[in-house]
Design an enzyme around this catalytic site. Sequence first.
Site, PDB file in Angstrom:
ATOM      1  N   TYR A 168       0.944  -1.213  -0.034  1.00 21.31           N
ATOM      2  CA  TYR A 168      -0.144  -0.080   0.083  1.00 21.31           C
ATOM      3  C   TYR A 168       0.928   1.277  -0.090  1.00 21.31           C
ATOM      4  CZ  TYR A 168      -3.329   3.487   1.538  1.00 21.31           C
ATOM      5  OH  TYR A 168      -4.257   4.651   1.847  1.00 21.31           O
ATOM      6  N   ASP A 263       9.190   2.701  -0.146  1.00 17.63           N
ATOM      7  CA  ASP A 263       8.148   3.447   0.605  1.00 17.63           C
ATOM      8  C   ASP A 263       8.254   3.053   2.166  1.00 17.63           C
ATOM      9  OD1 ASP A 263       5.897   4.313   1.759  1.00 17.63           O
ATOM     10  OD2 ASP A 263       4.412   3.759   0.423  1.00 17.63           O
ATOM     11  N   LYS A 291       4.113   8.756   8.896  1.00 17.91           N
ATOM     12  CA  LYS A 291       3.833   8.156  10.091  1.00 17.91           C
ATOM     13  C   LYS A 291       4.935   8.593  11.531  1.00 17.91           C
ATOM     14  CE  LYS A 291       0.884   4.817   8.495  1.00 17.91           C
ATOM     15  NZ  LYS A 291       1.152   4.170   7.150  1.00 17.91           N
TER      16      LYS A 291
HETATM   17  C1  LIG Z   1       0.277   4.811   5.766  1.00 15.51           C
HETATM   18  C2  LIG Z   1       0.967   4.546   4.620  1.00 15.51           C
HETATM   19  C3  LIG Z   1       0.836   5.447   3.482  1.00 15.51           C
HETATM   20  C4  LIG Z   1      -0.036   6.688   3.324  1.00 15.51           C
HETATM   21  O1  LIG Z   1       0.286   7.694   4.342  1.00 15.51           O
HETATM   22  P1  LIG Z   1      -0.864   8.411   4.906  1.00 15.51           P
HETATM   23  O2  LIG Z   1      -0.170   9.308   5.819  1.00 15.51           O
HETATM   24  O3  LIG Z   1      -2.072   7.633   5.474  1.00 15.51           O
HETATM   25  O4  LIG Z   1      -1.374   9.218   3.707  1.00 15.51           O
HETATM   26  C5  LIG Z   1       1.768   5.141   2.326  1.00 15.51           C
HETATM   27  N1  LIG Z   1       2.695   4.157   2.117  1.00 15.51           N
HETATM   28  C6  LIG Z   1       2.856   3.198   3.243  1.00 15.51           C
HETATM   29  C7  LIG Z   1       3.701   2.213   3.233  1.00 15.51           C
HETATM   30  C8  LIG Z   1       2.015   3.549   4.391  1.00 15.51           C
HETATM   31  O5  LIG Z   1       2.069   2.597   5.528  1.00 15.51           O
END
Ligand SMILES: *Cc1c(COP(=O)(O)O)cnc(C)c1O
Length: 456
Positions: A168, A263, A291
């Site tokens: 994701y 990511d 995060k």
């Molecule tokens: C949470 C997450 C996102 C999205 O971040 P948001 O702050 O919710 O937009 C993108 N990539 C990864 C791996 C994530 O865990």
Amino acid sequence: MFDSIKKKFTSEGNEPVGTTAKPDICRDKSAELYAKAKTFFPGGVNSPVRAFKSVYGTPLFIKKGDGCHLWDADDNQFIDFCCSWGPLILGHNHAKVREKVTEVMQNGMSFGAPTSLENELAELIIKNNKFIEKLRFVSSGTEAVMSAIRLARGYTKRDKILKFEGCYHGHSDSLLVKAGSGLVTFGETSSAGVPKSFADETIVVALNDKPAIEKAFEEFKDQIAAIIIEPVPANNGLLLQEKEYLQYLRDICTQNGALLIFDEVISGFRLGFEGAAGYYQIKPDIITYGKIIGGGLPVGCYGSSAEIMGHISPDGGVYQAGTLSGNPVAMAAGIAQLSELLRMGFYRDLNKKTEEFTESIQRFATARNYKFKVYAIGSIFWFAFTDKEAIRRADEIDPASMEKFKKLHRELLNRGIYLGPSGYEVGFISSAHTKIDLEKAKRAIFDSLEVVFREK
Ligand SMILES: *Cc1c(COP(=O)(O)O)cnc(C)c1O
């Protein structure tokens, strides 16, 4: 609230304990708030997974968090393993973060002009991370990834990106293609409203499948701008990859003139200060963070070499901007939180605590022949109802096993343990989880597993 648990310590041994399902906790106030929320927001929430669609009952409305504890609107108290989905590596309401934010707020909340706080957070990161030379702050993980993709496309002058099923990357259009997280939880593979022409620019392959990567580079020769991966895929269960495979991705990108994007919105500052890149010692071309970096406030970031970052506006032709980017209050939270992470032994202690916790749960389940595995890395863990030694691809997860998670989640809530409301979500341990908290949690988990596995 743990009196009922205290009366009976369930060891990791084999003796039967005769646990029965607990009565449900009171959710009256939460239910009332939820009913009202449904009149305001689709599904009553501002982010889909919060709606408890894949677990039992009405979502809990939280009124307070402190340390590793949460309190809901009905005054139920929980040990929290969701930790706001990862950001709260120091737990809730950490004094250092709260004090720094409060101090900075006295001078106003936003200026739309540079502040020294942006320098301070950037310096903290760059000085302690050999994988990036320059970065740009944004306001969410989604924004960080979206911008990183645009940068990769602008830099390589290519359009296609390759992503993995089960990873994701936020909710931007080109990445909502067979994405994990909420989407898989709801049994869909992509989102309405994403133009087919956008999706066509995204190639999706299974994780841990080298031939698929080779085929993609053959079929789309000189068209792939970047491979994007969660180096620790943690949004569709915890699909731990082998280092050798990540290195393979590094090499094939280099050979084909494509960029490798890690990511690290979850793994960044979680596996260690240098995230998964540092953990595996693999240098991606671009890294995204979110995060943890914001200490509980909205911050995202993408970083790379000075050369690649030189393509970002106003130095270069790739446009990216933000009214609240580098917001001083959010920067303050990030500075306070990341400073704590740099303390000697922070990660060693946190990871050791997690290992003891997860291994003990695994021993308990194994001793009883439960079809149950605890996968873990750093301070991330995932409960899976399987007997597989490793799960590396999204399609290796049995969707039917989620029924068991649903029961587990309910039993755990009733015993004062809060996990993210989906079996596809991982759990997090913070530095605020003490050994005593983890011991209490373990007993509740043991009892809950007994209930789940007793029922047919
Ligand atoms: C949470 C997450 C996102 C999205 O971040 P948001 O702050 O919710 O937009 C993108 N990539 C990864 C791996 C994530 O865990």
